[in-house]
Structure formats: structure tokens, C-alpha cells
Design an enzyme around this catalytic site. Structure first.
Site, PDB file in Angstrom:
ATOM      1  N   GLY A  36       0.812  -1.219   0.000  1.00 54.32           N
ATOM      2  CA  GLY A  36       0.000   0.000   0.000  1.00 54.32           C
ATOM      3  C   GLY A  36       0.842   1.263   0.000  1.00 54.32           C
ATOM      4  O   GLY A  36       0.538   2.237  -0.691  1.00 54.32           O
ATOM      5  N   CYS A  37       1.908   1.244   0.771  1.00 53.36           N
ATOM      6  CA  CYS A  37       2.775   2.427   0.873  1.00 53.36           C
ATOM      7  C   CYS A  37       3.499   2.685  -0.444  1.00 53.36           C
ATOM      8  O   CYS A  37       3.720   3.842  -0.821  1.00 53.36           O
ATOM      9  CB  CYS A  37       3.760   2.252   2.026  1.00 53.36           C
ATOM     10  SG  CYS A  37       2.915   2.115   3.619  1.00 53.36           S
ATOM     11  N   THR A  38       3.834   1.625  -1.158  1.00 55.46           N
ATOM     12  CA  THR A  38       4.485   1.774  -2.457  1.00 55.46           C
ATOM     13  C   THR A  38       3.504   2.353  -3.477  1.00 55.46           C
ATOM     14  O   THR A  38       3.846   3.263  -4.235  1.00 55.46           O
ATOM     15  CB  THR A  38       5.051   0.417  -2.931  1.00 55.46           C
ATOM     16  OG1 THR A  38       6.018  -0.016  -1.972  1.00 55.46           O
ATOM     17  CG2 THR A  38       5.703   0.533  -4.293  1.00 55.46           C
TER      18      THR A  38
END
Length: 146
Positions: A36-38
Site C-alpha cells: 500500500g505504501c508503495t
């Protein structure tokens, strides 16, 4: 600490004064190089020029180390700085270091949240429970409305 509200003074963090007079997109995310952070970071990367044209800078914050941030930036060619917050001080000041739950197990972590800070250092917009996919479009719309 509670999440700062629109119109309130943005809590200080290292480098905030360097951006006086500019809008700041300050986004908090749980962990470098996770799915998700990527997605969120790459969406911001791909919209970087447009966000910059709207007079804003992007700063990401997570509890990861500077070394971890450097690897994440290099791997995905992120054109904006990531601020290490290993002590979780910035996360706490912005009210995003919260109790979370996964599979019934409780733990402390970062609530994915974005703040837009105006050129006067005031909170102009708060986005809580951010969905990583397409978040950059919400940021662009918010910046256009400032």
C-alpha cells in the site's frame, strides 16, 4: 495527541520552516516498501510535477530509519524527501500514532493520513483513513481549491 484540525497551526517538525510560504503535502504512511505504501508513494511520484505546479511540496513521514527511506527513494525514484520518525514524535504530534488491529491482535502503528499545510503554517486539509490507490488525485483537487 488528537489529529490537528483545519485552521489550527501545524505542529512543528524538522524542516518545516524551510518551506515557509509554500503549501506542504505532509503524508504519513506505515512502512517503506510495503504494497500500500508503495502504491501511494508511486502515485505521488507520478503526479509530482502537477503538485509542484500547484505550488506545493511533498514530504512523507514514517517510523522507518533514514537508511530505509534512502533505499525506498532509490528503488522507486521518489522525487521528494521522506522524513524518518523512529521516535514517533512527529506521528504522535499529528495524532496518527494509534492503536490498530489485525486479525484480532492489537498493536500500535501509523494511521495513513495526509495533511495539507498552507504557506502560513496552518492546516488547510486533513485526509484520514487514506486509500493509497488514487490518493494523489484527491490531493491535487484539494490543492486546486486552496
Amino acid at each position: 495527541m488528537p489529529v490537528p484540525q483545519v485552521g489550527s497551526k501545524a505542529p512543528d517538525f524538522p524542516g518545516l520552516k524551510d518551506y515557509k510560504g509554500k503549501n506542504i503535502v505532509l503524508y504519513f504512511y506505515p512502512k517503506d516498501d510495503t504494497p500500500g505504501c508503495t502504491v501511494e508513494a508511486c502515485g505521488l511520484r507520478d503526479s509530482f510535477k502537477e503538485i509542484e505546479k500547484l505550488g506545493a511540496v511533498i514530504l512523507g513521514v514514517s517510523p522507518d530509519s533514514a537508511k530505509s527511506h534512502d533505499k525506498f527513494i532509490a528503488k522507486f525514484q521518489l522525487p521528494f524527501p521522506l522524513i524518518p520518525d523512529e521516535e514517533k514524535k512527529i506521528c504522535q504530534d499529528y495524532g496518527v500514532w494509534v492503536e490498530k488491529s489485525m486479525y484480532g491482535k492489537k498493536y500500535m502503528g501509523v494511521a495513513r493520513t495526509t495533511f495539507i499545510i498552507d504557506g502560513n503554517g496552518k492546516i488547510a486539509k486533513v485526509s484520514e483513513k487514506v486509500k493509497p490507490e488514487g490518493h494523489e488525485k484527491e490531493i491535487i483537487e484539494a490543492l486546486k481549491s486552496l
